[in-house]
Design a protein around this motif. Structure first.
Motif, short mmCIF file in Angstrom:
data_model
loop_
_atom_site.label_atom_id
_atom_site.label_comp_id
_atom_site.label_asym_id
_atom_site.label_seq_id
_atom_site.Cartn_x
_atom_site.Cartn_y
_atom_site.Cartn_z
N TYR A 1 49.45 -3.49 15.79
CA TYR A 1 49.02 -3.61 17.12
C TYR A 1 48.41 -4.66 17.34
O TYR A 1 47.32 -4.81 16.59
CB TYR A 1 48.87 -2.17 17.62
N ALA A 2 48.14 -5.02 18.69
CA ALA A 2 47.32 -6.34 18.82
C ALA A 2 45.99 -5.84 19.67
O ALA A 2 44.98 -6.48 19.66
CB ALA A 2 48.08 -7.29 19.99
N TRP A 3 45.85 -4.64 20.33
CA TRP A 3 44.57 -4.18 20.35
C TRP A 3 43.82 -4.85 21.84
O TRP A 3 42.70 -5.45 21.44
CB TRP A 3 43.69 -3.72 19.49
N PRO A 4 44.57 -5.11 23.04
CA PRO A 4 43.85 -5.70 23.96
C PRO A 4 42.54 -5.43 24.29
O PRO A 4 41.56 -5.80 24.85
CB PRO A 4 44.74 -5.68 24.96
N GLY A 5 42.51 -4.05 24.30
CA GLY A 5 41.20 -3.09 24.60
C GLY A 5 40.27 -3.09 23.42
O GLY A 5 39.05 -2.50 23.41
N ASN A 6 40.67 -3.72 22.17
CA ASN A 6 39.88 -3.76 21.09
C ASN A 6 39.07 -2.31 20.62
O ASN A 6 39.90 -1.23 20.73
CB ASN A 6 38.65 -4.64 21.50
N VAL A 7 38.07 -2.09 20.26
CA VAL A 7 37.60 -0.91 19.47
C VAL A 7 37.56 0.33 20.52
O VAL A 7 37.88 1.46 20.10
CB VAL A 7 35.92 -1.10 18.87
N ARG A 8 37.12 -0.13 21.73
CA ARG A 8 37.20 1.19 23.04
C ARG A 8 38.76 1.72 22.89
O ARG A 8 38.77 2.82 23.17
CB ARG A 8 36.89 0.32 24.21
N GLU A 9 39.58 0.60 23.12
CA GLU A 9 41.08 1.08 23.07
C GLU A 9 41.37 1.95 21.90
O GLU A 9 42.08 3.28 22.11
CB GLU A 9 41.99 -0.10 23.29
N LEU A 10 40.98 1.64 20.57
CA LEU A 10 41.24 2.31 19.46
C LEU A 10 40.53 3.65 19.50
O LEU A 10 41.09 4.72 19.06
CB LEU A 10 40.81 1.42 18.40
N GLU A 11 39.24 3.80 20.14
CA GLU A 11 38.72 5.17 20.04
C GLU A 11 39.47 5.98 21.11
O GLU A 11 39.54 7.15 20.88
CB GLU A 11 37.13 4.84 20.63
N ASN A 12 39.88 5.58 22.29
CA ASN A 12 40.54 6.31 23.06
C ASN A 12 41.74 7.11 22.57
O ASN A 12 42.17 8.11 22.68
CB ASN A 12 40.64 5.69 24.48
N MET A 13 42.61 6.00 21.63
CA MET A 13 43.60 6.40 21.24
C MET A 13 43.51 7.53 20.13
O MET A 13 44.60 8.40 19.88
CB MET A 13 44.48 5.22 20.80
N MET A 14 42.43 7.39 19.34
CA MET A 14 42.23 8.38 18.36
C MET A 14 41.66 9.50 19.01
O MET A 14 42.15 10.67 18.59
CB MET A 14 41.09 7.77 17.42
N GLU A 15 41.04 9.73 19.98
CA GLU A 15 40.80 11.03 20.76
C GLU A 15 42.26 11.60 21.15
O GLU A 15 42.38 12.79 21.24
CB GLU A 15 39.69 10.61 22.00
N ARG A 16 43.02 10.75 21.97
CA ARG A 16 44.06 11.29 22.43
C ARG A 16 45.11 11.75 21.11
O ARG A 16 45.37 13.22 21.55
CB ARG A 16 45.13 10.19 22.84
N ALA A 17 45.03 11.04 19.89
CA ALA A 17 45.98 11.81 18.65
C ALA A 17 45.28 13.23 18.36
O ALA A 17 46.06 14.07 18.14
CB ALA A 17 45.98 10.78 17.89
N VAL A 18 43.89 13.08 18.49
CA VAL A 18 43.22 14.36 17.83
C VAL A 18 43.70 15.55 18.77
O VAL A 18 43.81 16.55 18.49
CB VAL A 18 41.82 14.12 17.77
N VAL A 19 43.54 15.23 20.09
CA VAL A 19 43.79 16.35 20.93
C VAL A 19 45.35 16.81 21.02
O VAL A 19 45.55 18.09 20.92
CB VAL A 19 43.36 15.99 22.60
N LEU A 20 46.08 15.98 20.76
CA LEU A 20 47.81 16.22 20.89
C LEU A 20 48.06 16.94 19.31
O LEU A 20 48.94 17.64 19.48
CB LEU A 20 48.46 15.00 20.81
N SER A 21 47.49 16.61 18.43
CA SER A 21 47.67 17.20 17.25
C SER A 21 47.11 18.54 16.99
O SER A 21 47.53 19.29 15.98
CB SER A 21 46.98 16.23 16.02
N GLN A 22 46.33 18.87 17.90
CA GLN A 22 45.75 20.32 17.92
C GLN A 22 45.40 20.85 16.58
O GLN A 22 45.62 22.06 15.85
CB GLN A 22 46.84 21.27 18.45
N GLY A 23 44.50 20.15 16.15
CA GLY A 23 43.92 20.46 14.55
C GLY A 23 44.90 20.23 13.31
O GLY A 23 44.31 20.11 12.29
N GLY A 24 45.91 19.81 13.50
CA GLY A 24 47.13 19.54 12.29
C GLY A 24 46.75 17.88 12.02
O GLY A 24 45.95 17.41 12.42
N GLY A 25 47.68 17.62 11.25
CA GLY A 25 47.61 16.26 10.62
C GLY A 25 48.18 15.27 11.87
O GLY A 25 49.10 15.73 12.49
N ILE A 26 47.53 14.11 12.02
CA ILE A 26 48.01 13.19 12.83
C ILE A 26 49.27 12.29 12.37
O ILE A 26 49.23 11.99 11.35
CB ILE A 26 46.71 12.11 13.23
N GLY A 27 50.19 12.00 13.13
CA GLY A 27 51.44 11.55 12.91
C GLY A 27 51.80 10.52 13.87
O GLY A 27 50.95 10.42 14.93
#
Length: 460
Positions: A353-379
Motif C-alpha cells: 500500500y502507498a500510505w498517503p497518511g504515512n505513519v499516522r494512517e498506519l497507526e489508525n489502521m492497526m487500531e481499527r484492526a485490533v478492535v475488529l479482531s476482538q482479541g483474536g488474530g489479525i487477518g
C-alpha cells in the motif's frame, strides 16, 4: 527563573520602595512601583505582572483591599505582603485572602530574596502546569525504524539537539515531524518546556493571541491575563507546526521576535524578554511556499539554519511491519491483551500500500484492526478495502516505469498534469475535493491549473 520577571512594588514610603527596587533589579527583575493601592491597580491594567509586593498599611486602599481587588479581577500571580513586627495578625489575614507569604519590617535582605525567589518559582510552575494540563492526554509515540533514511534522521537529531540553531523539519502529513521536534528538544539540555502549536489548526484571528498572550481588557472576552506560547517556551523550545499556514503579517512579527528575543502581550506596552529555540515544520515544499507567497523569504532563511527532511512511509517499506507490530501491541495492551502477531499475508498487504497518511494512517489502521479482531488474530478481513485493492491514492500515482524520456522537468510536468486530471475526474470537477485528494491547498490547485492551462476533464 528571575530574569525578565515583572514585579510590582506597592508602598507609600519612598525609601521602602527604593530598597525593594534595588534588590529586585539585582535579581534581574523588571520593577514597577506604585505609591498606593489604586496606582498599583492602574499599573496592572497596563500590563501583566509575575509578582506583587505590597505594604499592608497604605492610605486610601489598604494592602488587604488591594489583594482582594486583584483576586476578584481573576489575577493569579503570587502576592507578598509587608507588615510591621507588631501587626503579624494582619499578615495572617492576608494569607487567608490568598497572599503567598509575608515579610516583616525591618527587612532581612536574605529572607526577602528567598521569599521572592520561591514566589517566582511557584509562578513559573503554575504557568507550566496550566499548559501541561492541556497536553497531558496526548500520546506522542516513539521512534521506530531501521531504514537508512531514518538512521540519517536519528543522527541529525543527535547532532542538532545541543545546538541553539533554529530547525526546519519538512515532511508529509503523518511522518512524525512533532516526534522529531520533541526528540531534538529532549536532546537539547534546555530547561524549559517543549511547547507545540499547529498554525493550521487555529484561526488566524486567534493565533496571534495564542502565541503572544494578552492582558485583561485587550479585547472583548479577555477577562484575565493570559500567558502566550512564547512565554511558556521561555528557556525551552517552541514548535511551530505548519508554519506556512501562518498569516504573512504574523510571520513578520515572528521574525521580529527571533531578531530581538522580546515580545509584547496583546494590549500591553511593556516588552517581555524571552529565551526560546524555534523548531518549525511544514508538509509543503518551503521554497515553493516562498514563491507562492505563503512563507516570507527572510523568515525562511532565518529558521532554516538546519533542515531535516523526513521520508514518507512508502519509502520506508522495511519499517512498515515493525511499526505495525508496535501499534498492534500498544492497542492490544490497552484493551487487555490478545494476539500480538502480524501474519505474513497482512504484512505483505501493508507493504504493497502507498500510505498517503504515512505513519499516522498506519497507526489508525492497526487500531481499527485490533478492535475488529476482538482479541483474536489479525487477518486480511480486518483491513479496509483500499489496502486489499492495492490501489494507491491519486496523490501517489507513479511515473510509468517504461518511460524512457529522462528530461526531469518534462517528466515532472507530465506527472503533475496526470495527477491533476485524475483528481479532477475523480472529484467530478469539484476543485475543493480535488485539492483534498492531492493533499494541496485550493490556492495551489488553481495555480497549477492555470500554469498548465487545464480544465476539469481536459486531456493530458
Amino acid at each position: 527563573m528571575l530574569n525578565g520577571s515583572r514585579v510590582l512594588v506597592a508602598d507609600d514610603e519612598p525609601n521602602a520602595r527604593r530598597v525593594l527596587e534595588i534588590l529586585l533589579r539585582k535579581l534581574g527583575c523588571e520593577v514597577f512601583s506604585a505609591p498606593d493601592g489604586q496606582s498599583a491597580l492602574d499599573l496592572l491594567h497596563q500590563g501583566p505582572m509575575d509578582l506583587l509586593i505590597t505594604d499592608l498599611n497604605m492610605p486610601g486602599m489598604s494592602g488587604l483591599e488591594l489583594l482582594t481587588a486583584i483576586r476578584d479581577n481573576g489575577h493569579t500571580f503570587p502576592i507578598i505582603v509587608v507588615t510591621a513586627y507588631g501587626t503579624v495578625e494582619n499578615a495572617v489575614a492576608a494569607m487567608k485572602l490568598g497572599a503567598f507569604d509575608f515579610i516583616i519590617r525591618p527587612l532581612d535582605v536574605e529572607q526577602v530574596e528567598m521569599v521572592i525567589r520561591r514566589a517566582l518559582d511557584v509562578r513559573r510552575v503554575h504557568q507550566e502546569n496550566e499548559f501541561l494540563r492541556d497536553e497531558m492526554n496526548k500520546g506522542w509515540g516513539e521512534f521506530i525504524g531501521q531504514c537508512p533514511a531514518m538512521q540519517k534522521t536519528y543522527e541529525l537529531i543527535r547532532q542538532a539537539g545541543p545546538s541553539k540553531a533554529s530547525i526546519f523539519i519538512i515532511g508529509e502529513t503523518g511522518t512524525g515531524k512533532e516526534l522529531v521536534a520533541r526528540a531534538i528538544h529532549s536532546n537539547s539540555g534546555r530547561s524549559g518546556l517543549f511547547v507545540p502549536i499547529n498554525c493550521a489548526a487555529i484561526p488566524a484571528e486567534i493565533l496571534e493571541s495564542e502565541l503572544f498572550g494578552y492582558v485583561r481588557g485587550a479585547f472583548t472576552g479577555a477577562h484575565k491575563d493570559r500567558v502566550g506560547k512564547f512565554e511558556l517556551a521561555h528557556q525551552g523550545t517552541l514548535f511551530l507546526d505548519e508554519i506556512t499556514e501562518m498569516p504573512l503579517a504574523l510571520q513578520a512579527k515572528l521574525l521580529r521576535v527571533l531578531q530581538e528575543s522580546r515580545i509584547d502581550r496583546l494590549g500591553s506596552n511593556h516588552s517581555i524578554e524571552i529565551d526560546i529555540r524555534i523548531i518549525a515544520a511544514t508538509n509543503r515544499d518551503p521554497l515553493g511556499a516562498v514563491r507562492e507567497q505563503r512563507l516570507r523569504e527572510d523568515l525562511y532563511y532565518r529558521i532554516n539554519v538546519l533542515g531535516i527532511q523526513l521520508p514518507p512511509l512508502r519509502e520506508r517499506q522495511e519499517d512498515i511491519p515493525l511499526l505495525a507490530r508496535h501499534f498492534i501491541k500498544q492497542y492490544r495492551k490497552a484493551l487487555g491483551g490478545g494476539d500480538f502477531n502480524l501474519p505474513d499475508e497482512v504484512a505483505r498487504a501493508l507493504m504493497a500500500y502507498a500510505w498517503p497518511g504515512n505513519v499516522r494512517e498506519l497507526e489508525n489502521m492497526m487500531e481499527r484492526a485490533v478492535v475488529l479482531s476482538q482479541g483474536g488474530g489479525i487477518g486480511l478481513s480486518h483491513l479496509p478495502q483500499e489496502i486489499l485493492l492495492k490501489e494507491p491514492p491519486v496523490s501517489l500515482a507513479l511515473v510509468d516505469e517504461a518511460e524512457e524520456d529522462l528530461d526531469l522537468e518534462a517528466g515532472v510536468e507530465k506527472l503533475e498534469k496526470r495527477l491533476l486530471n485524475k483528481a479532477l475526474a475523480q472529484s467530478a470537477g469539484n476543485k475543493a475535493k480535488a485539492a483534498r485528494l492531492l493533499k494541496i491547498s485550493e490556492r495551489t490547485l488553481w495555480y497549477k491549473l492555470n500554469k498548465y492551462g487545464l480544465k476539469a476533464g481536459s486531456p493530458e
